[in-house]
Design a protein around this motif. Sequence first.
Motif, PDB file in Angstrom:
ATOM      1  N   GLU A 130       3.117 -96.122  39.450  1.00  0.00           N
ATOM      2  CA  GLU A 130       4.088 -95.024  39.888  1.00  0.00           C
ATOM      3  C   GLU A 130       5.366 -95.496  40.303  1.00  0.00           C
ATOM      4  N   ASP A 131       5.689 -96.815  40.476  1.00  0.00           N
ATOM      5  CA  ASP A 131       6.660 -97.468  40.924  1.00  0.00           C
ATOM      6  C   ASP A 131       7.144 -98.551  39.753  1.00  0.00           C
ATOM      7  N   ALA A 132       8.321 -98.745  39.808  1.00  0.00           N
ATOM      8  CA  ALA A 132       8.944 -99.854  39.089  1.00  0.00           C
ATOM      9  C   ALA A 132      10.094-100.592  39.864  1.00  0.00           C
ATOM     10  N   VAL A 133      10.695-101.746  39.034  1.00  0.00           N
ATOM     11  CA  VAL A 133      11.670-102.553  39.633  1.00  0.00           C
ATOM     12  C   VAL A 133      12.684-102.194  38.735  1.00  0.00           C
TER      13      VAL A 133
ATOM     14  N   THR B 211       6.009-102.581  38.870  1.00  0.00           N
ATOM     15  CA  THR B 211       5.864-103.440  40.233  1.00  0.00           C
ATOM     16  C   THR B 211       4.348-103.941  40.288  1.00  0.00           C
ATOM     17  N   PRO B 212       4.143-105.006  40.899  1.00  0.00           N
ATOM     18  CA  PRO B 212       2.945-105.667  40.849  1.00  0.00           C
ATOM     19  C   PRO B 212       1.860-104.891  41.669  1.00  0.00           C
ATOM     20  N   PRO B 213       0.532-104.684  41.681  1.00  0.00           N
ATOM     21  CA  PRO B 213      -0.057-104.231  42.415  1.00  0.00           C
ATOM     22  C   PRO B 213       0.046-104.529  43.952  1.00  0.00           C
ATOM     23  N   LYS B 214       0.017-103.613  44.997  1.00  0.00           N
ATOM     24  CA  LYS B 214       0.453-103.893  46.098  1.00  0.00           C
ATOM     25  C   LYS B 214      -0.731-104.605  47.206  1.00  0.00           C
TER      26      LYS B 214
END
Length: 77
Positions: free
Chosen positions: A29-32, A45-48
């Motif tokens: 759901e996120d990107a850089v 984004t890498p997994p948190k």
Amino acid sequence: MATERHVKLFKNGRNQAVRIPREFELPGEDAVMRREGDRLIIEPTPPKSLLAVLATLPPLDEEFPPIADPLPGPVEL
């Protein structure tokens, strides 16, 4: 898989947006986003957390043998 595709830019409120075609979808759901010269680079984004990484792995379909777990012997103090 296509490596290039023309897309339309549009306004979403006060932001400029682009609709990402299905063949270019990113996981999660996120990107850089970053700029390199005239290019915009968008990366997932890498997994948190470790739990997030484990959730992406397929389940194991093998059974593990029982492991003997004897009680430890007495300890002299």
